[in-house]
Motif scaffolding. Structure first.
Motif, PDB file in Angstrom:
ATOM      1  N   PHE A  17     -10.049  -7.034  -1.723  1.00 41.01           N
ATOM      2  CA  PHE A  17      -9.653  -5.754  -2.302  1.00 41.01           C
ATOM      3  C   PHE A  17      -8.457  -5.222  -1.535  1.00 41.01           C
ATOM      4  CE2 PHE A  17     -13.978  -6.220  -3.639  1.00 41.01           C
ATOM      5  CZ  PHE A  17     -13.962  -5.739  -4.932  1.00 41.01           C
ATOM      6  N   ALA A  18      -7.297  -5.305  -2.150  1.00 43.83           N
ATOM      7  CA  ALA A  18      -6.084  -4.752  -1.557  1.00 43.83           C
ATOM      8  C   ALA A  18      -6.121  -3.234  -1.699  1.00 43.83           C
ATOM      9  CB  ALA A  18      -4.855  -5.324  -2.261  1.00 43.83           C
ATOM     10  N   HIS A  19      -5.770  -2.533  -0.657  1.00 41.39           N
ATOM     11  CA  HIS A  19      -5.799  -1.078  -0.684  1.00 41.39           C
ATOM     12  C   HIS A  19      -4.505  -0.477  -1.210  1.00 41.39           C
ATOM     13  CE1 HIS A  19      -9.494  -0.266   1.908  1.00 41.39           C
ATOM     14  NE2 HIS A  19      -9.474  -1.570   1.703  1.00 41.39           N
ATOM     15  N   LEU A  20      -3.464  -1.326  -1.389  1.00 41.26           N
ATOM     16  CA  LEU A  20      -2.189  -0.872  -1.933  1.00 41.26           C
ATOM     17  C   LEU A  20      -1.848  -1.686  -3.176  1.00 41.26           C
ATOM     18  CD1 LEU A  20      -0.066  -0.661   1.353  1.00 41.26           C
ATOM     19  CD2 LEU A  20      -1.365   1.169   0.254  1.00 41.26           C
ATOM     20  N   ASP A  21      -1.139  -1.066  -4.119  1.00 41.77           N
ATOM     21  CA  ASP A  21      -0.715  -1.803  -5.306  1.00 41.77           C
ATOM     22  C   ASP A  21       0.601  -2.540  -5.018  1.00 41.77           C
ATOM     23  OD1 ASP A  21       1.403   0.026  -5.579  1.00 41.77           O
ATOM     24  OD2 ASP A  21       0.452   1.114  -7.226  1.00 41.77           O
ATOM     25  N   ARG A  22       1.153  -3.198  -6.011  1.00 39.90           N
ATOM     26  CA  ARG A  22       2.354  -4.008  -5.806  1.00 39.90           C
ATOM     27  C   ARG A  22       3.576  -3.189  -5.405  1.00 39.90           C
ATOM     28  NH1 ARG A  22       3.531  -6.591 -11.537  1.00 39.90           N
ATOM     29  NH2 ARG A  22       1.297  -6.607 -11.577  1.00 39.90           N
ATOM     30  N   VAL A  58     -12.420  -3.126   7.335  1.00 34.64           N
ATOM     31  CA  VAL A  58     -11.036  -3.214   6.843  1.00 34.64           C
ATOM     32  C   VAL A  58     -10.221  -4.079   7.798  1.00 34.64           C
ATOM     33  CG1 VAL A  58      -8.948  -1.902   6.324  1.00 34.64           C
ATOM     34  CG2 VAL A  58     -11.183  -0.981   5.698  1.00 34.64           C
ATOM     35  N   SER A  59      -9.437  -4.990   7.229  1.00 34.93           N
ATOM     36  CA  SER A  59      -8.559  -5.855   8.014  1.00 34.93           C
ATOM     37  C   SER A  59      -7.135  -5.704   7.475  1.00 34.93           C
ATOM     38  CB  SER A  59      -9.024  -7.314   7.919  1.00 34.93           C
ATOM     39  OG  SER A  59      -9.056  -7.723   6.565  1.00 34.93           O
ATOM     40  N   GLN A  60      -6.195  -6.378   8.112  1.00 33.19           N
ATOM     41  CA  GLN A  60      -4.802  -6.294   7.691  1.00 33.19           C
ATOM     42  C   GLN A  60      -4.390  -7.601   7.015  1.00 33.19           C
ATOM     43  OE1 GLN A  60      -2.693  -3.571   7.905  1.00 33.19           O
ATOM     44  NE2 GLN A  60      -4.566  -2.543   8.488  1.00 33.19           N
ATOM     45  N   GLY A  61      -3.710  -7.476   5.896  1.00 34.57           N
ATOM     46  CA  GLY A  61      -3.184  -8.635   5.185  1.00 34.57           C
ATOM     47  C   GLY A  61      -1.695  -8.461   4.969  1.00 34.57           C
ATOM     48  N   VAL A  62      -1.026  -9.543   4.702  1.00 33.21           N
ATOM     49  CA  VAL A  62       0.406  -9.507   4.396  1.00 33.21           C
ATOM     50  C   VAL A  62       0.627 -10.258   3.094  1.00 33.21           C
ATOM     51  CG1 VAL A  62       2.722 -10.153   5.146  1.00 33.21           C
ATOM     52  CG2 VAL A  62       1.048  -9.391   6.823  1.00 33.21           C
ATOM     53  N   TRP A  63       1.314  -9.622   2.170  1.00 31.62           N
ATOM     54  CA  TRP A  63       1.615 -10.204   0.866  1.00 31.62           C
ATOM     55  C   TRP A  63       3.119 -10.169   0.653  1.00 31.62           C
ATOM     56  CZ3 TRP A  63      -2.916 -11.914  -0.762  1.00 31.62           C
ATOM     57  CH2 TRP A  63      -4.055 -11.254  -0.360  1.00 31.62           C
ATOM     58  N   LEU A  64       3.632 -11.135  -0.062  1.00 29.26           N
ATOM     59  CA  LEU A  64       5.052 -11.102  -0.413  1.00 29.26           C
ATOM     60  C   LEU A  64       5.222 -10.321  -1.702  1.00 29.26           C
ATOM     61  CD1 LEU A  64       6.340 -14.693   0.387  1.00 29.26           C
ATOM     62  CD2 LEU A  64       6.638 -12.595   1.705  1.00 29.26           C
ATOM     63  N   MET A  65       6.073  -9.314  -1.645  1.00 28.90           N
ATOM     64  CA  MET A  65       6.349  -8.501  -2.828  1.00 28.90           C
ATOM     65  C   MET A  65       7.293  -9.275  -3.741  1.00 28.90           C
ATOM     66  SD  MET A  65       6.621  -4.782  -0.970  1.00 28.90           S
ATOM     67  CE  MET A  65       6.772  -3.910  -2.509  1.00 28.90           C
ATOM     68  N   GLU A  66       7.488  -8.780  -4.943  1.00 32.42           N
ATOM     69  CA  GLU A  66       8.338  -9.480  -5.916  1.00 32.42           C
ATOM     70  C   GLU A  66       9.755  -9.681  -5.404  1.00 32.42           C
ATOM     71  OE1 GLU A  66       8.098  -7.528  -9.692  1.00 32.42           O
ATOM     72  OE2 GLU A  66       5.961  -7.974  -9.903  1.00 32.42           O
ATOM     73  N   ASP A  67      10.233  -8.768  -4.553  1.00 35.17           N
ATOM     74  CA  ASP A  67      11.586  -8.905  -4.011  1.00 35.17           C
ATOM     75  C   ASP A  67      11.643  -9.839  -2.804  1.00 35.17           C
ATOM     76  OD1 ASP A  67      10.457  -7.417  -1.973  1.00 35.17           O
ATOM     77  OD2 ASP A  67      11.700  -5.638  -2.293  1.00 35.17           O
ATOM     78  N   GLY A  68      10.500 -10.440  -2.440  1.00 35.51           N
ATOM     79  CA  GLY A  68      10.443 -11.392  -1.342  1.00 35.51           C
ATOM     80  C   GLY A  68      10.144 -10.776   0.012  1.00 35.51           C
ATOM     81  N   ASN A  69      10.097  -9.456   0.082  1.00 30.97           N
ATOM     82  CA  ASN A  69       9.799  -8.785   1.346  1.00 30.97           C
ATOM     83  C   ASN A  69       8.293  -8.741   1.580  1.00 30.97           C
ATOM     84  OD1 ASN A  69      12.452  -8.078   2.205  1.00 30.97           O
ATOM     85  ND2 ASN A  69      12.484  -6.498   0.628  1.00 30.97           N
ATOM     86  N   PRO A  70       7.873  -8.882   2.830  1.00 28.67           N
ATOM     87  CA  PRO A  70       6.443  -8.809   3.130  1.00 28.67           C
ATOM     88  C   PRO A  70       5.950  -7.360   3.099  1.00 28.67           C
ATOM     89  CG  PRO A  70       7.682  -9.150   5.139  1.00 28.67           C
ATOM     90  CD  PRO A  70       8.673  -9.199   4.009  1.00 28.67           C
ATOM     91  N   LEU A  71       4.730  -7.183   2.640  1.00 25.80           N
ATOM     92  CA  LEU A  71       4.077  -5.884   2.647  1.00 25.80           C
ATOM     93  C   LEU A  71       2.788  -6.038   3.442  1.00 25.80           C
ATOM     94  CD1 LEU A  71       3.616  -2.950   1.623  1.00 25.80           C
ATOM     95  CD2 LEU A  71       2.425  -3.977  -0.328  1.00 25.80           C
TER      96      LEU A  71
END
Length: 75
Positions: free
Chosen positions: A5-10, A41-54
């Motif tokens: 469950f991501a706590h932030l949207d795209r 709660v833990s921390q995750g890193v996702w690549l956004m559509e522009d290629g930047n990590p979130l």
């Protein structure tokens, strides 16, 4: 089975009612499989559509499937 469950949207905005989604998943998986575990709660890193990590908070919910037969196709 593990649900993330991501706590932030795209767009990096908080997901509305994230706690209700997580609680519903824990309760549903407990009913289906006899139990479920919500991790802190833990921390995750996702690549956004522009290629930047979130970097964002995320919650994982685990449930052991004793018999996965019949799970496919449920929606």
């Amino acid at each position: 089975m593990t649900l993330y469950f991501a706590h932030l949207d795209r767009d990096g905005n908080p997901v509305e009612d994230i706690e209700s989604w997580i609680t519903a998943a824990v309760n549903h998986l407990a009913q289906m499989n006899g139990g479920a575990t919500r991790l802190p709660v833990s921390q995750g890193v996702w690549l956004m559509e522009d290629g930047n990590p979130l970097q964002e908070p995320q919650t994982l919910v685990y449930s052991y499937l004793q018999n996965a037969e019949g799970v496919h196709g449920r929606g």
